[in-house]
Design a protein around this motif. Structure first.
Motif, PDB file in Angstrom:
ATOM      1  N   ALA A 254       0.838  -1.206   0.000  1.00 56.62           N
ATOM      2  CA  ALA A 254       0.000   0.000   0.000  1.00 56.62           C
ATOM      3  C   ALA A 254       0.869   1.251   0.000  1.00 56.62           C
ATOM      4  O   ALA A 254       0.591   2.228  -0.708  1.00 56.62           O
ATOM      5  N   SER A 255       1.942   1.212   0.782  1.00 61.10           N
ATOM      6  CA  SER A 255       2.863   2.349   0.810  1.00 61.10           C
ATOM      7  C   SER A 255       3.524   2.551  -0.546  1.00 61.10           C
ATOM      8  O   SER A 255       3.670   3.685  -1.021  1.00 61.10           O
ATOM      9  N   LEU A 256       3.930   1.463  -1.208  1.00 62.19           N
ATOM     10  CA  LEU A 256       4.551   1.563  -2.530  1.00 62.19           C
ATOM     11  C   LEU A 256       3.588   2.155  -3.553  1.00 62.19           C
ATOM     12  O   LEU A 256       3.962   3.030  -4.347  1.00 62.19           O
ATOM     13  N   VAL A 257       2.355   1.670  -3.536  1.00 59.44           N
ATOM     14  CA  VAL A 257       1.353   2.144  -4.499  1.00 59.44           C
ATOM     15  C   VAL A 257       1.115   3.631  -4.329  1.00 59.44           C
ATOM     16  O   VAL A 257       1.100   4.396  -5.304  1.00 59.44           O
ATOM     17  N   PHE A 258       0.924   4.076  -3.083  1.00 60.02           N
ATOM     18  CA  PHE A 258       0.615   5.486  -2.841  1.00 60.02           C
ATOM     19  C   PHE A 258       1.856   6.367  -2.922  1.00 60.02           C
ATOM     20  O   PHE A 258       1.735   7.582  -3.066  1.00 60.02           O
ATOM     21  N   SER A 259       3.037   5.770  -2.854  1.00 63.80           N
ATOM     22  CA  SER A 259       4.267   6.558  -2.959  1.00 63.80           C
ATOM     23  C   SER A 259       4.713   6.748  -4.404  1.00 63.80           C
ATOM     24  O   SER A 259       5.202   7.818  -4.777  1.00 63.80           O
ATOM     25  N   PHE A 260       4.519   5.719  -5.251  1.00 59.83           N
ATOM     26  CA  PHE A 260       5.143   5.738  -6.570  1.00 59.83           C
ATOM     27  C   PHE A 260       4.179   5.544  -7.744  1.00 59.83           C
ATOM     28  O   PHE A 260       4.454   6.029  -8.837  1.00 59.83           O
ATOM     29  N   LEU A 261       3.083   4.836  -7.554  1.00 54.37           N
ATOM     30  CA  LEU A 261       2.238   4.469  -8.685  1.00 54.37           C
ATOM     31  C   LEU A 261       1.070   5.417  -8.920  1.00 54.37           C
ATOM     32  O   LEU A 261       0.698   5.659 -10.063  1.00 54.37           O
ATOM     33  N   LEU A 262       0.503   5.935  -7.855  1.00 53.46           N
ATOM     34  CA  LEU A 262      -0.672   6.800  -8.004  1.00 53.46           C
ATOM     35  C   LEU A 262      -0.277   8.237  -8.315  1.00 53.46           C
ATOM     36  O   LEU A 262       0.781   8.711  -7.877  1.00 53.46           O
ATOM     37  N   ASN A 263      -1.142   8.892  -9.086  1.00 54.30           N
ATOM     38  CA  ASN A 263      -0.982  10.327  -9.276  1.00 54.30           C
ATOM     39  C   ASN A 263      -1.046  11.014  -7.912  1.00 54.30           C
ATOM     40  O   ASN A 263      -1.916  10.716  -7.107  1.00 54.30           O
ATOM     41  N   PRO A 264      -0.125  11.941  -7.611  1.00 50.26           N
ATOM     42  CA  PRO A 264      -0.110  12.584  -6.292  1.00 50.26           C
ATOM     43  C   PRO A 264      -1.437  13.231  -5.911  1.00 50.26           C
ATOM     44  O   PRO A 264      -1.837  13.182  -4.740  1.00 50.26           O
ATOM     45  N   ASP A 265      -2.140  13.818  -6.881  1.00 49.28           N
ATOM     46  CA  ASP A 265      -3.433  14.434  -6.575  1.00 49.28           C
ATOM     47  C   ASP A 265      -4.479  13.386  -6.201  1.00 49.28           C
ATOM     48  O   ASP A 265      -5.296  13.602  -5.296  1.00 49.28           O
ATOM     49  N   VAL A 266      -4.445  12.249  -6.891  1.00 46.58           N
ATOM     50  CA  VAL A 266      -5.378  11.165  -6.576  1.00 46.58           C
ATOM     51  C   VAL A 266      -5.086  10.605  -5.184  1.00 46.58           C
ATOM     52  O   VAL A 266      -5.999  10.371  -4.380  1.00 46.58           O
ATOM     53  N   ALA A 267      -3.798  10.403  -4.902  1.00 46.04           N
ATOM     54  CA  ALA A 267      -3.417   9.877  -3.588  1.00 46.04           C
ATOM     55  C   ALA A 267      -3.820  10.840  -2.471  1.00 46.04           C
ATOM     56  O   ALA A 267      -4.309  10.415  -1.416  1.00 46.04           O
ATOM     57  N   LYS A 268      -3.643  12.125  -2.722  1.00 52.74           N
ATOM     58  CA  LYS A 268      -4.001  13.125  -1.714  1.00 52.74           C
ATOM     59  C   LYS A 268      -5.500  13.149  -1.469  1.00 52.74           C
ATOM     60  O   LYS A 268      -5.964  13.251  -0.328  1.00 52.74           O
ATOM     61  N   ALA A 269      -6.290  13.046  -2.540  1.00 53.95           N
ATOM     62  CA  ALA A 269      -7.749  13.066  -2.400  1.00 53.95           C
ATOM     63  C   ALA A 269      -8.271  11.844  -1.654  1.00 53.95           C
ATOM     64  O   ALA A 269      -9.283  11.905  -0.945  1.00 53.95           O
TER      65      ALA A 269
END
Length: 417
Positions: A341-356
């Motif tokens: 989960a940390s890898l996905v939200f750190s590197f794979l997701l668009n930062p705006d999507v992860a923030k939302a």
């Protein structure tokens, strides 16, 4: 029709957490009900907030469906039997949320998990729990799912930064505390099964370590239940008072978090105590706790080897020797979910999507932790703790835990200062 083969609880927690994150990112995110009250008048006004009813209903449906899926994948009969009990568990957690929304309670920094625990303890020890509630009491599942969700809020850089130090502390603490606890148990003349389970529970990671050790040595289930009860009950005052002691000693959040993560024996209590001290403390508490969890599979492997060779001396039938598969079998799989989960939200997701997605994931994580602590309270009985073997296991556990507290504080200060 149920699946042919039951999935491991850890894998189910990972599946539920990632399915929840996918729904939040692509479709809809749940929200914890929000209240704010001072006195009787605002109390009544806040109760009538219509939007909070919807938020509570969504969370109830989400958690209930997650638990039904867990029962189904775990090949348990009557998966829908959890619904009546989930009503009770959810009501406890939502009552706790309402209590913590009082401004006086907020100013004390008390979290929802504490009141979930206290309400559950009151019901368990004063009124008793009906049998139809028990199918919904799934502490470990709720905790593990919440911890995988927690991984979405911790960027991988932080794991790399603190992980090596966390593992260093964990290795030193686990080996030292394990041998001290074993020595104490020996002084109290406890049998070999109690020695192994108590030593592992105190030194490694509480309930999970006790369960893994019991499996490795094929231990007595009554003794295992007793050790688990000790872990849960002793974790309560530690969760409450250690953050206060950390503040009184003027410890940095990194040192305090490492101390909490290395001593408190339940993952949920570590999260609760770390949250009281702040985000930085929570981060280091979680990293150290996971470092100990990583050692669980290795420790279980060596324990199984030791136990097998000890119980199969000259003239005895030689059982199958444990192999490398034992490490994987006993390795806590939800740790992998946390890291992924940390890898996905750190590197794979668009930062705006992860923030939302961060806020609704955090709310869902809070809900699962609140449910877990309601379950801990509902399944804990104070009256049974000091009855078994005249209280000798309890005294050995407490003495070993006191040593753990002081020794881990020294190590956390030396490593994380």
């Amino acid at each position: 029709m149920l699946v042919k083969k039951a999935l491991h609880e850890d894998w189910i927690a990972v599946i539920v957490a990632f399915l929840s994150m996918f729904i939040i990112i692509t479709f809809y995110g749940p929200q914890m009900p929000r209240y704010s009250w001072y006195d009787t008048q605002t109390f009544v006004q806040e109760l009538g907030k219509g939007g909070n009813y919807l938020h509570t209903l969504v969370l109830f449906a989400w958690a209930t469906l997650a638990l039904i899926l867990y029962k189904f994948l775990n090949k348990q009969e009557r998966p829908f039997s959890v619904i009546p009990g989930m009503v009770v568990v959810m009501l406890i957690s939502m009552l706790a949320q309402f209590i913590t929304s009082n401004h006086a309670v907020k100013n004390l920094g008390i979290e929802i998990v504490l009141f979930s625990l206290l309400i559950g303890l009151f019901l368990s020890n004063v009124t008793g729990i009906p049998s139809w509630v028990k199918p919904a009491i799934q502490t470990e599942f709720f905790i593990k799912t919440g911890l995988v969700l927690l991984g979405a809020g911790i960027i991988f850089h932080d794991i790399l930064k603190g992980g090596a130090l966390g593992i260093l502390q964990s290795v030193v603490v686990v080996f030292t505390v394990w041998y001290f606890a074993f020595w104490v148990c020996k002084k109290f003349k406890l049998d070999d099964e109690f020695k192994m389970m108590i030593s592992s529970a105190v030194s490694i990671c509480g309930v999970s370590a006790a369960i893994a050790t019991s499996g490795a040595i094929e231990g007595d289930n009554k003794k295992l239940s007793h050790v688990i009860s000790l872990v849960l009950i002793i974790a309560i005052p530690m969760m409450l008072f250690m953050p206060m002691i950390a503040n009184a000693l003027g410890l940095s959040e990194a040192v305090a978090g490492a101390w909490l993560g290395g001593t408190i024996d339940t993952s949920g209590a570590v999260v609760a105590a770390g949250t009281i001290l702040g985000d930085e403390a929570l981060k280091y508490a979680t990293l150290v706790k996971f470092s100990q969890n990583v050692l669980l599979g290795i420790a279980a492997f060596f324990i199984s080897v030791y136990w097998t060779y000890r119980k199969n001396g000259p003239g005895k039938d030689i059982q199958e020797r444990p192999g490398l598969a034992s490490i994987w079998q006993r390795f806590p799989k939800f740790v992998l979910g946390f890291v992924l989960a940390s890898l996905v939200f750190s590197f794979l997701l668009n930062p705006d999507v992860a923030k939302a997605a961060k806020a609704p994931i955090k709310d869902l994580q809070t809900c699962f932790f609140a449910l877990a602590f309601a379950c801990i309270g509902l399944e804990t009985k104070f009256t049974d703790i000091f009855k078994m073997e005249n209280g000798r296991p309890a005294m050995a556990f407490i003495i070993a835990q006191v040593f753990n507290i002081f020794f881990t504080l020294i190590m956390a200060y030396l490593i994380f200062k």
